[in-house]
Design an enzyme around this catalytic site. Structure first.
Site, PDB file in Angstrom:
ATOM      1  N   GLY A 137     -15.797  -0.618  -3.150  1.00  0.00           N
ATOM      2  CA  GLY A 137     -15.093   0.357  -3.340  1.00  0.00           C
ATOM      3  C   GLY A 137     -15.527   1.682  -3.426  1.00  0.00           C
TER       4      GLY A 137
ATOM      5  CE1 TYR B   8      -3.174  -2.715  -0.022  1.00  0.00           C
ATOM      6  CE2 TYR B   8      -3.761  -2.359   2.398  1.00  0.00           C
ATOM      7  CZ  TYR B   8      -3.885  -2.939   1.123  1.00  0.00           C
ATOM      8  OH  TYR B   8      -5.018  -3.793   1.495  1.00  0.00           O
TER       9      TYR B   8
ATOM     10  N   PRO C 274     -16.613  -3.598   1.746  1.00  0.00           N
ATOM     11  CG  PRO C 274     -16.598  -2.633   3.952  1.00  0.00           C
ATOM     12  CD  PRO C 274     -15.674  -3.219   2.702  1.00  0.00           C
ATOM     13  CG  LEU C 275     -18.471   1.146   1.859  1.00  0.00           C
ATOM     14  CD1 LEU C 275     -18.271   2.613   1.926  1.00  0.00           C
ATOM     15  CD2 LEU C 275     -19.985   1.037   2.301  1.00  0.00           C
TER      16      LEU C 275
ATOM     17  CG  LEU D  67     -22.536  -1.424  -2.887  1.00  0.00           C
ATOM     18  CD1 LEU D  67     -22.153  -2.710  -1.868  1.00  0.00           C
ATOM     19  CD2 LEU D  67     -24.039  -1.646  -3.207  1.00  0.00           C
TER      20      LEU D  67
HETATM   21  N1  LIG Z   1      -6.547  -8.010   0.506  1.00  0.00           N
HETATM   22  C1  LIG Z   1      -6.806  -7.134  -0.640  1.00  0.00           C
HETATM   23  O1  LIG Z   1      -6.640  -7.730  -1.740  1.00  0.00           O
HETATM   24  C2  LIG Z   1      -7.625  -6.041  -0.490  1.00  0.00           C
HETATM   25  C3  LIG Z   1      -8.145  -5.320  -1.421  1.00  0.00           C
HETATM   26  C4  LIG Z   1      -8.858  -4.090  -1.273  1.00  0.00           C
HETATM   27  C5  LIG Z   1      -8.825  -3.709  -0.013  1.00  0.00           C
HETATM   28  N2  LIG Z   1      -8.436  -4.373   0.980  1.00  0.00           N
HETATM   29  C6  LIG Z   1      -8.410  -3.718   2.536  1.00  0.00           C
HETATM   30  O2  LIG Z   1      -9.851  -3.485   2.864  1.00  0.00           O
HETATM   31  C7  LIG Z   1      -9.916  -2.039   3.004  1.00  0.00           C
HETATM   32  C8  LIG Z   1     -11.147  -1.515   2.549  1.00  0.00           C
HETATM   33  O3  LIG Z   1     -11.216  -1.678   1.233  1.00  0.00           O
HETATM   34  P1  LIG Z   1     -11.976  -0.818   0.137  1.00  0.00           P
HETATM   35  O4  LIG Z   1     -11.130   0.412   0.246  1.00  0.00           O
HETATM   36  O5  LIG Z   1     -12.199  -1.275  -1.172  1.00  0.00           O
HETATM   37  O6  LIG Z   1     -13.247  -0.563   1.152  1.00  0.00           O
HETATM   38  P2  LIG Z   1     -14.781  -0.022   0.615  1.00  0.00           P
HETATM   39  O7  LIG Z   1     -15.412   0.307   1.995  1.00  0.00           O
HETATM   40  O8  LIG Z   1     -15.397  -0.895  -0.462  1.00  0.00           O
HETATM   41  O9  LIG Z   1     -14.451   1.310  -0.245  1.00  0.00           O
HETATM   42  C9  LIG Z   1     -13.970   2.487   0.651  1.00  0.00           C
HETATM   43  C10 LIG Z   1     -13.841   3.677  -0.588  1.00  0.00           C
HETATM   44  O10 LIG Z   1     -15.170   4.113  -0.958  1.00  0.00           O
HETATM   45  C11 LIG Z   1     -15.230   5.391  -0.759  1.00  0.00           C
HETATM   46  N3  LIG Z   1     -16.096   5.724   0.234  1.00  0.00           N
HETATM   47  C12 LIG Z   1     -16.277   5.326   1.607  1.00  0.00           C
HETATM   48  N4  LIG Z   1     -17.361   5.847   2.292  1.00  0.00           N
HETATM   49  C13 LIG Z   1     -17.753   6.792   1.417  1.00  0.00           C
HETATM   50  C14 LIG Z   1     -18.879   7.771   1.505  1.00  0.00           C
HETATM   51  N5  LIG Z   1     -19.430   7.780   2.673  1.00  0.00           N
HETATM   52  N6  LIG Z   1     -19.356   8.300   0.288  1.00  0.00           N
HETATM   53  C15 LIG Z   1     -18.678   8.175  -0.601  1.00  0.00           C
HETATM   54  N7  LIG Z   1     -17.419   7.405  -1.026  1.00  0.00           N
HETATM   55  C16 LIG Z   1     -17.117   6.710   0.065  1.00  0.00           C
HETATM   56  C17 LIG Z   1     -13.703   6.039  -0.644  1.00  0.00           C
HETATM   57  O11 LIG Z   1     -13.135   5.674  -1.912  1.00  0.00           O
HETATM   58  P3  LIG Z   1     -13.454   7.049  -2.999  1.00  0.00           P
HETATM   59  O12 LIG Z   1     -13.383   8.271  -2.139  1.00  0.00           O
HETATM   60  O13 LIG Z   1     -12.107   6.922  -3.875  1.00  0.00           O
HETATM   61  O14 LIG Z   1     -14.571   6.898  -3.932  1.00  0.00           O
HETATM   62  C18 LIG Z   1     -13.237   4.749   0.019  1.00  0.00           C
HETATM   63  O15 LIG Z   1     -11.803   4.626   0.210  1.00  0.00           O
HETATM   64  C19 LIG Z   1      -8.660  -1.438   2.520  1.00  0.00           C
HETATM   65  O16 LIG Z   1      -8.069  -0.424   3.264  1.00  0.00           O
HETATM   66  C20 LIG Z   1      -7.813  -2.576   2.743  1.00  0.00           C
HETATM   67  O17 LIG Z   1      -7.207  -2.517   3.974  1.00  0.00           O
HETATM   68  C21 LIG Z   1      -7.658  -5.518   0.878  1.00  0.00           C
END
Ligand SMILES: NC(=O)c1ccc[n+]([C@@H]2O[C@H](COP(=O)([O-])OP(=O)(O)OC[C@H]3O[C@@H](n4cnc5c(N)ncnc54)[C@H](OP(=O)(O)O)[C@@H]3O)[C@@H](O)[C@H]2O)c1
Length: 331
Positions: free
Chosen positions: A208, A53, A205-206, A211
């Site tokens: 990315g 990261y 959960p969102l 949702l």
């Molecule tokens: N093992 C793996 O391969 C893997 C892969 C991915 C993630 N992860 C882990 O899981 C964590 C979470 O993953 P994720 O970032 O994909 O989770 P997510 O909850 O699906 O997406 C989070 C992203 O959604 C957007 N967001 C969040 N809240 C919001 C809101 N209230 N309104 C509008 N946009 C919002 C932001 O991105 P924007 O502002 O850019 O839209 C934020 O970075 C990562 O930090 C990492 O630790 C692991």
């Protein structure tokens, strides 16, 4: 904040894990510190990281933030993704695992990693070689527990079998992708984890950000879903976009922030220890933290679940015998 036991370890982790993929990237040091503080104030003791990261900057920032109270937090990090241009600076070889773990320890400024994940399955390295390298780290006290991310169920099961046969420590936790529009984990991965008492911290959960409802019009919304090719490909299907839009409308009609409801829907699954939430700023984080206040019950869970199609079971015959695949048994 609720706390749950991580797999069969005896370690209590918060029911939400904070992902640090944005630290050092979308969130600079100041914003990362604010996110961290907000998580700690909410009772989160569980932080997910990876060596890849922000080119290691996420680990550096997290290491600085936990300094002074390292004992109070559970940290994960991962190995597998390329950490440099050298052909061997990637994958799950013994050679790379041992040097990557040392580098992560240095960047995190800690003597131990609570959970060390293989970030992906390495087709080039025998699984037993990786598991023995992880076991050596455990015996040296540098890693407490091991896990796997992005593994298929058969790959996890194969690893557990090798560990049992060779008297190596088993994976204690897995990290699959899971959200309302990406439900493949329901077929094999979550039942496997439930049956084997392996903890699950699921990511995205969102979806990315999909949702949250901010991408309702195909061209609207700023963030990964419209800007990053990986995410455009992962969530670009129009039916997925439509389902996400329907979900956001449903949430709002019921008086919930879509992000909060999306996280709550994942968190209530009995196979899941904690969803890993992600945010680029405190406002976004607060919406996901709102999941803690959603009065989730069987009816709401069922209604949300029916907004998307559950994946079919792994064998057709099961589908014939059981009819429509059941929703998860309510705990
Ligand atoms: N093992 C793996 O391969 C893997 C892969 C991915 C993630 N992860 C882990 O899981 C964590 C979470 O993953 P994720 O970032 O994909 O989770 P997510 O909850 O699906 O997406 C989070 C992203 O959604 C957007 N967001 C969040 N809240 C919001 C809101 N209230 N309104 C509008 N946009 C919002 C932001 O991105 P924007 O502002 O850019 O839209 C934020 O970075 C990562 O930090 C990492 O630790 C692991």
């Amino acid at each position: 904040m609720q706390y749950r036991i991580l797999g069969d370890t005896g370690v209590w982790v918060s029911a939400l894990c904070m992902g640090t993929m944005t630290f050092g990237r979308e969130a600079d040091r100041t914003t990362s510190a604010a996110l961290y503080r907000r998580c700690r104030d909410a009772g989160i003791n569980f932080f997910d990281c990876a060596d890849a990261y922000a080119g290691g900057e996420s680990e550096r920032i997290l290491g600085d933030l936990v300094s002074g109270h390292r004992d109070e937090v559970i940290l994960t990090t991962k190995v597998f993704a390329p950490t440099g241009s050298d052909r061997n600076a990637r994958g799950n070889s013994r050679r790379h695992i041992l040097s990557a773990a040392e580098a992560s320890l240095r960047r995190l400024k800690t003597d131990w990693l609570d959970v060390y994940f293989l970030h992906g399955f390495d087709l080039a390295t025998p699984l037993e070689e990786s598991l023995r390298a992880l076991e050596d780290l455990v015996r040296q006290g540098k890693v407490l527990y091991t896990g796997a991310s992005n593994f298929a169920a058969w790959q996890v099961m194969k690893a557990l079998g090798i560990s049992d046969k060779s008297h190596l420590g088993r994976f204690k936790v897995i990290q699959p992708m899971y959200n309302l529009v990406k439900r493949q984990a329901e077929v094999e991965i979550l039942p496997l984890a439930f049956a084997e008492h392996v903890g699950v911290i699921s990511y995205s959960p969102l979806g990315g950000g999909l949702l949250t409802g901010k991408y309702r019009d195909a061209s609207s919304g700023t963030g990964r879903i419209n800007e990053n090719q990986t995410y455009i490909k992962r969530y670009g299907d129009l039916r997925v976009r439509q389902a996400a839009s329907d979900f956001a409308s449903f949430a709002q009609q019921h008086g919930f922030a879509p992000a909060a409801l999306a996280v709550a829907w994942v968190a209530v699954n009995p196979a899941i220890t904690a969803p890993i939430i992600g945010a680029r700023n405190v406002e976004q984080l607060d919406e996901s933290l709102g999941a803690l206040n959603i009065p989730m019950n069987a009816q709401l869970y069922g209604e949300v679940s029916h907004l998307t199609v559950a994946p079919p079971p792994a064998t057709d015959r099961n589908e014939e015998v059981r009819g429509t695949p059941p929703l998860w048994p309510w705990p």
